[in-house]
Write a protein that holds these residues in place. Structure first.
Motif, PDB file in Angstrom:
ATOM      1  N   GLU A 107       0.958  -1.373   0.337  1.00  0.00           N
ATOM      2  CA  GLU A 107      -0.052  -0.091  -0.331  1.00  0.00           C
ATOM      3  C   GLU A 107       0.374   1.535  -0.254  1.00  0.00           C
ATOM      4  O   GLU A 107       0.512   2.220   0.309  1.00  0.00           O
ATOM      5  CB  GLU A 107      -0.876   0.286   0.773  1.00  0.00           C
ATOM      6  CG  GLU A 107      -2.508  -1.106   1.215  1.00  0.00           C
ATOM      7  CD  GLU A 107      -3.139  -0.664   2.226  1.00  0.00           C
ATOM      8  OE1 GLU A 107      -3.344  -0.333   2.980  1.00  0.00           O
ATOM      9  OE2 GLU A 107      -3.678  -2.550   2.548  1.00  0.00           O
ATOM     10  N   GLY A 108       1.868   1.421   0.369  1.00  0.00           N
ATOM     11  CA  GLY A 108       2.882   2.327  -0.513  1.00  0.00           C
ATOM     12  C   GLY A 108       3.935   1.729   0.255  1.00  0.00           C
ATOM     13  O   GLY A 108       4.599   3.426   0.400  1.00  0.00           O
ATOM     14  N   GLY A 109       4.311   1.226   1.558  1.00  0.00           N
ATOM     15  CA  GLY A 109       5.288   1.875   2.607  1.00  0.00           C
ATOM     16  C   GLY A 109       6.925   1.555   1.536  1.00  0.00           C
ATOM     17  O   GLY A 109       7.254   0.900   0.851  1.00  0.00           O
ATOM     18  N   GLY A 110       8.072   1.977   2.504  1.00  0.00           N
ATOM     19  CA  GLY A 110       9.361   1.757   2.376  1.00  0.00           C
ATOM     20  C   GLY A 110       9.920   0.987   3.423  1.00  0.00           C
ATOM     21  O   GLY A 110       9.346   0.908   4.490  1.00  0.00           O
ATOM     22  N   LEU A 111      10.256  -0.062   2.809  1.00  0.00           N
ATOM     23  CA  LEU A 111      11.026  -1.131   3.690  1.00  0.00           C
ATOM     24  C   LEU A 111      12.510  -1.134   3.305  1.00  0.00           C
ATOM     25  O   LEU A 111      12.973  -0.876   2.151  1.00  0.00           O
ATOM     26  CB  LEU A 111      10.676  -2.435   3.800  1.00  0.00           C
ATOM     27  CG  LEU A 111      11.120  -3.627   4.253  1.00  0.00           C
ATOM     28  CD1 LEU A 111      10.893  -3.505   5.679  1.00  0.00           C
ATOM     29  CD2 LEU A 111      10.666  -5.000   4.083  1.00  0.00           C
ATOM     30  N   LEU A 112      13.664  -1.073   4.086  1.00  0.00           N
ATOM     31  CA  LEU A 112      14.939  -1.234   4.621  1.00  0.00           C
ATOM     32  C   LEU A 112      15.104  -2.224   5.313  1.00  0.00           C
ATOM     33  O   LEU A 112      15.206  -2.151   6.111  1.00  0.00           O
ATOM     34  CB  LEU A 112      15.967   0.321   4.186  1.00  0.00           C
ATOM     35  CG  LEU A 112      17.077  -0.326   4.687  1.00  0.00           C
ATOM     36  CD1 LEU A 112      17.640  -0.723   3.876  1.00  0.00           C
ATOM     37  CD2 LEU A 112      17.807   1.816   5.685  1.00  0.00           C
ATOM     38  N   ILE A 113      15.643  -3.502   4.738  1.00  0.00           N
ATOM     39  CA  ILE A 113      16.232  -4.240   6.314  1.00  0.00           C
ATOM     40  C   ILE A 113      17.188  -4.588   5.651  1.00  0.00           C
ATOM     41  O   ILE A 113      17.863  -5.022   4.205  1.00  0.00           O
ATOM     42  CB  ILE A 113      15.117  -5.445   5.535  1.00  0.00           C
ATOM     43  CG1 ILE A 113      14.848  -6.841   6.500  1.00  0.00           C
ATOM     44  CG2 ILE A 113      14.833  -5.776   3.803  1.00  0.00           C
ATOM     45  CD1 ILE A 113      13.966  -7.501   6.613  1.00  0.00           C
ATOM     46  N   GLY A 114      18.162  -5.931   6.742  1.00  0.00           N
ATOM     47  CA  GLY A 114      19.698  -6.662   5.792  1.00  0.00           C
ATOM     48  C   GLY A 114      19.242  -7.707   6.868  1.00  0.00           C
ATOM     49  O   GLY A 114      18.672  -7.245   7.840  1.00  0.00           O
ATOM     50  N   GLY A 115      20.487  -8.745   6.701  1.00  0.00           N
ATOM     51  CA  GLY A 115      20.511  -9.941   7.604  1.00  0.00           C
ATOM     52  C   GLY A 115      21.426 -10.434   6.615  1.00  0.00           C
ATOM     53  O   GLY A 115      21.245 -10.550   4.984  1.00  0.00           O
ATOM     54  N   GLN A 116      21.595 -11.523   6.921  1.00  0.00           N
ATOM     55  CA  GLN A 116      23.157 -12.359   6.203  1.00  0.00           C
ATOM     56  C   GLN A 116      21.965 -14.018   6.285  1.00  0.00           C
ATOM     57  O   GLN A 116      21.215 -14.083   8.009  1.00  0.00           O
ATOM     58  CB  GLN A 116      24.405 -12.673   6.208  1.00  0.00           C
ATOM     59  CG  GLN A 116      24.651 -12.905   8.133  1.00  0.00           C
ATOM     60  CD  GLN A 116      24.619 -13.844   8.670  1.00  0.00           C
ATOM     61  OE1 GLN A 116      24.067 -14.558   8.179  1.00  0.00           O
ATOM     62  NE2 GLN A 116      24.877 -13.828   9.827  1.00  0.00           N
ATOM     63  N   SER A 117      22.114 -14.883   6.371  1.00  0.00           N
ATOM     64  CA  SER A 117      21.445 -15.878   5.986  1.00  0.00           C
ATOM     65  C   SER A 117      22.429 -17.459   6.288  1.00  0.00           C
ATOM     66  O   SER A 117      21.782 -18.368   6.439  1.00  0.00           O
ATOM     67  CB  SER A 117      20.230 -16.854   4.962  1.00  0.00           C
ATOM     68  OG  SER A 117      21.092 -16.718   4.129  1.00  0.00           O
ATOM     69  N   TRP A 118      23.847 -17.058   6.057  1.00  0.00           N
ATOM     70  CA  TRP A 118      24.162 -18.617   6.576  1.00  0.00           C
ATOM     71  C   TRP A 118      24.036 -18.581   7.919  1.00  0.00           C
ATOM     72  O   TRP A 118      24.702 -20.256   7.641  1.00  0.00           O
ATOM     73  CB  TRP A 118      26.289 -17.973   5.601  1.00  0.00           C
ATOM     74  CG  TRP A 118      26.348 -16.983   6.335  1.00  0.00           C
ATOM     75  CD1 TRP A 118      26.475 -15.370   5.511  1.00  0.00           C
ATOM     76  CD2 TRP A 118      27.192 -16.686   7.735  1.00  0.00           C
ATOM     77  NE1 TRP A 118      27.028 -14.399   6.562  1.00  0.00           N
ATOM     78  CE2 TRP A 118      27.692 -15.205   7.754  1.00  0.00           C
ATOM     79  CE3 TRP A 118      27.177 -17.388   8.827  1.00  0.00           C
ATOM     80  CZ2 TRP A 118      28.238 -15.406   9.042  1.00  0.00           C
ATOM     81  CZ3 TRP A 118      27.759 -17.337  10.693  1.00  0.00           C
ATOM     82  CH2 TRP A 118      28.554 -15.755   9.851  1.00  0.00           C
TER      83      TRP A 118
END
Length: 923
Positions: free
Chosen positions: A355-366
């Motif tokens: 619906e228009g939001g901004g997402l800044l996301i970070g992470g590693q999965s190893w």
């Protein structure tokens, strides 16, 4: 929502749809996991689509004429029926579609013409050219309303530009929340058939976005990315990203096409992803992070919420006068910043971005993958449960880069670089048309091998954007078949055959319809693997050690379903079924002599388990560590019997008469402390199985003696022979892996007593090494050889100089002299040079000294992982054991013995008069 059931409702009674007349439809782009095509033209372009958002549903046609011409009435009736939240729900038609009102009225369908959203409607019909009520329409659908909407955007693009269509075209402000978009691409006119199954979504649909402009915004003032962080003493280790969505693109990328930063459009919102949360917290990323917040804002002033202890990011934004607060996810934020380690807000975040939001996301999965080795990171890692919907995944591997930083690069260069869908489409065209790949496409193949196998693990059920790629992959294998690979027919890892082999492997695991096709793609003679009668076996479910494989003596033939029946009492014991014993992955090798991954595991969650593997393999029950389940029974149906001999239990006459003839290609020989897994042909012709296993029993007891551990291992060790292993001639682990060419070192018992055996005991010695007294890299390949020497001398009566040519006296003396001559530098202290002082001490003080010391080390705890400390501790411990001052001996070998340690040992113990290194010290 069951997409196929919904599709059946929408096309009920319709064999084709006539898209002809004085109008030109546009092409629809589908990205939403609930979106699916209803009609495609002859080029595969989507002309009608449906989706679900919240509690409501949407049907989209690629021109408003398709909602008003009489030839579309049968479809419109179906669509209204499917869109209605209840049979009596009121249908309202906006005045923009007056012809639809008349068409429905004339066919006996009651509608409210000239309707508005405030009329308590169940279904609303309108065109796509007005955005006045866009927000209200989104909420109407989310609450459970049905929306029937039609329009085309190619004409609108003439005035506003193709790049503006997805984000500004009025209809897209509504339908994009459900993952459907009008595009500026012109579709076909014609009469198009309606297939029984949902049509496929094209791999690539031109979206018109100006990605270069986006990159200019994101990379403004950014020259390089510190991919290992600002603190080189405490480096971060990012994961690579899989960029698979139609509206996702790389932002930071290495010269090997591995992305560590990416961005995407989804619905009305935007996403920026970093493959390590450290990117969101280091000062060198400040310019990029401010750019990212600006891009996520999309030209509007937005409140930024910052969660997950991203304090440094909060400080950066605060200093830049950007309105922000430290908070968990909540309503009324414009942008949310978080790490990728928790998916509990997944659905709210999906709605927020849509619906228009901004997402800044970070992470590693190893790291997650390392503690969840039997789970698929792309499917189960929390961050991917959030991000897969947006077309970006965080891969479970490490990002490998030669330098500490990567150039940000020109926007145009990055925009035109590797993208999964683009690479896959190009590869499919290459296979279908037998084209020669030109640069840069052939450079993408190695990356595509990795990406497609990972992508195919994403759950695709009821998600047409994902399942369409699965079908593209299936079609690709059908074109060429499953490649043959063997020792005599190896495959290069960057070849077409390698990609097809990988695709086939994963498709078999995730796509039931592919399993049914395998016999026609890779035929094999069923008589080679005759089905044995139902077998009931007893399994030891108690296990005090690490995870243990329990052999069943059965083999699952390739591409064949085997049924296992468990008792209810076992279902909560975390048992697993494993097919195959060759657990080494060859994915990173340049050449394969077998498929790179040939084992499969299945958690035991039901009493009746049906398991299969494309490649077949021996069948095991995996018992977790610290299990106290006790013995339990398992019934196995549909498997083939394998040659299996257990020392002390199997009757030798039964073995000779029957068992060693069992047809499975792999056999197992078991003693109390070790299990040997070998090609069946190697044991069928072996005429001394009992003597071989008796010898192995003695050798394993000797290993426990030197290691000062109980005489029975918590789980038997294993050695598995393989045509292609991950490293070297043999390597340690559970199981120890050995090249099949090394079989004589494992089973030629006559040779054992004539010449000794070194390699297998060397690897089993590795398994006994402990961090407290191992000094990597110096002694890693040295102290394991103590077991080789000990076993050869005490069990086989083979002296060390015969057991290995490097231990002949002249070779040892020459090695010592060279080492001392070169300054006794620890950089040269490795393998047999590093073994030498251990041999010298053994020759002076006997094996008992080692046994006592290794027992003593088992009582020590919290030994720092620092070589200098550990080497001093070893010198002190050995001096104490033999009542001699060994500090001068170790210092001559270049060990970093501290002055205080030397002084204490000199005061506490007499000098070692027989020190063999005295002559080198004096010289």
């Amino acid at each position: 929502m069951d997409s196929q059931h919904s599709y059946d409702s929408l096309v009920r009674g319709i064999l084709s749809i006539d898209v002809t007349g004085d109008f030109n439809p546009c092409e629809l782009l589908l990205t939403g996991d609930r979106a699916f095509p209803v009609l495609v033209d002859s080029k595969g372009q989507v002309l009608i689509a449906a989706s679900q958002y919240g509690k409501g549903r949407i049907v989209v046609t690629a021109h408003e004429a398709m909602l008003q011409f009489p030839q579309f009435l049968p479809f419109i009736k179906n669509a209204l029926s499917w869109l209605r939240p209840s049979p009596k729900a009121l249908i309202g038609v906006h005045r923009s579609l007056d012809a639809l009102s008349e068409l429905l009225h004339s066919s006996g369908i009651k509608v409210q013409p000239d309707a508005t959203l405030g009329d308590f409607l169940g279904v609303f019909c309108r065109d796509a050219y007005n955005d006045v009520q866009a927000d209200d329409l989104v909420q109407f659908v989310k609450r459970g309303g049905g929306l029937l909407i039609g329009g085309q955007a190619w004409h609108w693009s003439y005035q506003h530009g193709k790049e503006a269509v997805l984000v500004r075209f009025p209809g897209n402000l509504v339908i994009s929340v459900a993952g459907v978009y009008f595009t500026a691409n012109v579709g076909e006119n014609g009469v198009f058939s309606v297939p029984e199954k949902i049509p496929r979504i094209p791999l690539i649909t031109e979206h018109g976005l100006d990605i270069q402009r986006d990159l200019q915004t994101l990379l403004k003032g950014v020259e390089r990315f510190n991919v290992k962080g600002d603190d080189l003493q405490n480096q971060m280790v990012p994961s690579p990203l899989l960029i698979h969505g139609a509206l996702a693109f790389p932002v930071g990328i290495t010269d090997t096409y591995h992305s560590f930063l990416a961005a995407a459009y989804y619905g009305r919102g935007r996403i920026v992803v970093a493959s390590h949360e450290g990117f969101l917290n280091i000062s060198s990323m400040k310019s990029f992070l401010l750019n990212a917040i600006s891009w996520l804002s999309a030209g509007k002033e937005r409140k930024v919420g910052i969660g997950d202890n991203l304090q440094e990011l909060y400080s950066m934004l605060n200093q830049a006068k950007i309105p922000c607060e430290l908070t968990n996810f909540k309503k009324h934020l414009g942008i949310y910043c978080c790490t990728a380690y928790d998916a509990k807000e997944r659905e709210r975040i999906h709605e927020f971005v849509s619906e228009g939001g901004g997402l800044l996301i970070g992470g590693q999965s190893w790291y997650w993958a390392s503690v969840n080795p039997d789970s698929s990171a792309i499917a189960e890692y929390p961050g991917n449960k959030i991000l897969n919907k947006f077309g970006i995944g965080i891969i479970q591997h490490y990002l490998e880069v030669a330098e500490n930083s990567c150039p940000a690069g020109e926007a145009s260069e990055i925009a035109s670089t590797y993208h999964f869908r683009k690479a896959f489409l190009k590869f499919k065209e290459h296979i279908r048309n037998e084209e020669i790949l030109q640069p840069p496409y052939f450079l993408w193949l190695q990356k595509l091998v990795q990406d497609i196998t990972i992508f195919l693990e994403i759950p695709a059920m009821n998600s047409r954007p994902f399942s369409s790629v699965h079908e593209e992959a299936l079609e690709l294998v059908q074109i060429k078949g499953i490649p043959e690979v063997s020792k005599h027919n190896p495959i290069q890892a960057d070849s077409d055959q390698a990609i097809l082999l990988q695709i086939a492997s994963v498709l078999y695991n995730v796509l039931p319809e592919f399993q049914a096709l395998v016999p026609s793609l890779k035929p094999f003679d069923p008589s080679s693997y005759p089905t044995a009668p139902s077998q009931n076996i007893q399994v030891n479910g108690s296990n005090k050690g690490n995870e243990a494989w329990r052999s069943t003596g059965m083999y699952a033939p390739p591409a064949t379903t085997v049924t296992l029946l468990f008792s209810p009492s076992t279902l909560n014991a975390k048992l697993q079924v494993q097919i195959g014993c060759h657990t080494d992955s060859l994915v990173n090798h340049k050449e394969w002599k077998r498929p790179p991954v040939v084992t499969r595991r299945f958690p035991v969650e039901r009493e009746r388990m049906e398991v299969s593997s494309l490649w077949g393999g021996l069948l095991y029950i995996i018992v977790p560590e610290n299990s106290s389940l006790g013995y339990f029974s398992v019934t196995i149906k549909g498997a083939t019997q394998a040659p299996y001999f257990k020392h002390g239990e199997t009757n030798i006459q039964d073995w000779q008469d029957t068992i060693h003839h069992y047809p499975a290609p792999w056999a197992e020989l078991e003693t109390e402390n070790i299990i040997l897994t070998l090609p069946s042909d190697a044991v069928r012709s072996h005429d001394g199985i009992a003597f071989l296993l008796q010898t192995w029993d003695q050798m394993m007891r000797a290993i426990t003696q030197l290691a000062a551990i109980p005489s029975i291992f918590p789980r038997p060790e294993r050695i598995v022979a393989d045509v292609h292993i991950a490293a070297g001639w043999m390597h340690s682990g559970y199981p120890v892996m050995s090249d099949v060419e090394a079989l004589p070192e494992i089973i030629d018992v006559q040779d054992f007593y004539a010449k000794g055996t070194w390699g297998p005991i060397h690897e089993l010695g590795h398994n006994q090494q402990k961090s407290g007294w191992n000094f990597p890299p110096h002694t890693t390949e040295a102290t394991c050889n103590l077991w080789s020497v000990y076993v050869n001398e005490t069990v086989l009566s083979i002296s060390r100089e015969i057991a290995h040519p490097e231990l002949q006296l002249h070779a040892r003396k020459e090695r010592i002299e060279n080492y001392i001559r070169n300054g006794a530098n620890l950089n040269d202290f490795e393998i047999f040079t590093a073994l030498e002082p251990y041999l010298q001490l053994q020759e002076a003080f006997g094996w008992d000294s080692y046994i006592h010391i290794l027992a003593k080390y088992q009582t020590m705890s919290n030994i720092p992982d620092d070589n200098r400390y550990k080497m001093n501790l070893w010198a002190e411990t050995f001096s104490q054991e033999v009542n001699r001052n060994l500090a001068p001996f170790f210092k001559t070998w270049g060990w970093p013995i501290e002055d205080t340690v030397s002084e204490n040992l000199a005061l506490s113990y007499p000098a070692w008069a027989e020190d063999p290194m005295i002559e080198y010290r004096h010289s």
